[in-house]
Design a protein around this motif. Structure first.
Motif, PDB file in Angstrom:
ATOM      1  N   TRP A 108       0.526  -5.755 -13.065  1.00 56.15           N
ATOM      2  CA  TRP A 108      -0.741  -5.413 -12.010  1.00 56.15           C
ATOM      3  C   TRP A 108      -1.435  -6.579 -11.663  1.00 56.15           C
ATOM      4  N   ASP A 167       3.871   1.487  -0.909  1.00 55.35           N
ATOM      5  CA  ASP A 167       4.694   1.681  -2.245  1.00 55.35           C
ATOM      6  C   ASP A 167       3.907   1.900  -3.465  1.00 55.35           C
ATOM      7  N   GLY A 168       2.506   1.926  -3.317  1.00 57.35           N
ATOM      8  CA  GLY A 168       1.799   2.367  -4.388  1.00 57.35           C
ATOM      9  C   GLY A 168       1.542   0.905  -5.337  1.00 57.35           C
ATOM     10  N   LYS A 169       1.693  -0.146  -4.838  1.00 58.05           N
ATOM     11  CA  LYS A 169       1.613  -1.282  -5.623  1.00 58.05           C
ATOM     12  C   LYS A 169       0.137  -1.889  -5.560  1.00 58.05           C
ATOM     13  N   ARG A 208      -2.680  -1.027  -7.950  1.00 57.02           N
ATOM     14  CA  ARG A 208      -1.505  -0.761  -8.999  1.00 57.02           C
ATOM     15  C   ARG A 208      -2.320  -0.183 -10.032  1.00 57.02           C
ATOM     16  N   ASN A 209      -1.259   0.543 -10.814  1.00 62.99           N
ATOM     17  CA  ASN A 209      -1.678   1.139 -12.177  1.00 62.99           C
ATOM     18  C   ASN A 209      -1.694  -0.039 -12.982  1.00 62.99           C
ATOM     19  N   VAL A 264       0.802  -1.017  -0.070  1.00 58.23           N
ATOM     20  CA  VAL A 264       0.083  -0.055   0.061  1.00 58.23           C
ATOM     21  C   VAL A 264       0.848   1.218   0.022  1.00 58.23           C
TER      22      VAL A 264
END
Length: 193
Positions: A164, A152-154, A157-158, A150
């Motif tokens: 992804w 790390d922005g994973k 995920r984009n 969360v």
């Protein structure tokens, strides 16, 4: 003990569902991965509770829990293998497949040792203590993994990133392992004789 047919059926159905869902897009695959892991958790917790109610020994409970943990690890590895061989492309997939298969092998090996002890009517306290410490480590590791993903922005995920689908498998698999581990540590236990 667990039903081998149920275990294999859950593995095949879970892998097929999450791999197919990857063809339908990010949110669908993520929802299917979450639902699959929720089913795995329910199976693991209900099996442990049933064993505890029926007077199952510590090795029986530890073996069952380890087999369900192995299911989550195997599902993660196989889901990434099928997804990144048939649906999507990501060059680092194989490392995570090996980790999933390795985690599954360790859990299933331990489950087999516990099944032997259960069948022989013995309890190897040293082995049970090792299992407890490994479960504590897995619980902590999975909590750290979830929080780290969360931060790390994973997760989420984009969807433009090639990993992804793997991130959804990682995230929900880690949540499932944390819950199963917590239940093993603080949930129903064997009755002392």
């Amino acid at each position: 003990m667990i039903s081998v047919g149920l275990w294999v059926g859950a593995l095949v159905a879970g892998t097929a569902a999450v791999s197919y869902a990857a063809t339908q897009g990010y949110w669908v695959q993520m929802a299917v991965a979450a639902a699959t892991c929720a089913i795995f958790v329910l199976l693991a917790l209900s099996n442990r509770a049933r064993l505890a109610r029926s007077g199952g020994s510590e090795p029986a409970l530890a073996g069952s829990t380890s087999a369900w943990m192995g299911l989550v690890w195997a599902w993660a590895g196989l889901s990434m293998l099928v997804t990144y061989q048939l649906v999507l492309s990501w060059h680092e997939w194989w490392q995570y497949v090996l980790a999933g298969v390795g985690g599954a092998a360790l859990c299933l090996g331990f489950s087999a040792m516990m099944a032997k002890d259960t069948a022989a009517g013995r309890e190897d306290q040293a082995l049970l203590n090792i299992a407890r410490y490994l479960t504590i480590g897995q619980f902590g590791g999975m909590i750290i993994a979830v929080i780290g993903m969360v931060i790390d922005g994973k997760m989420p995920r984009n969807p433009a990133e090639p990993d992804w689908a793997a991130n959804a498998v990682f995230f929900f698999g880690a949540v499932a392992l944390a819950i199963i581990s917590a239940n093993a540590l603080w949930g129903p236990s064997a009755r002392r004789r």
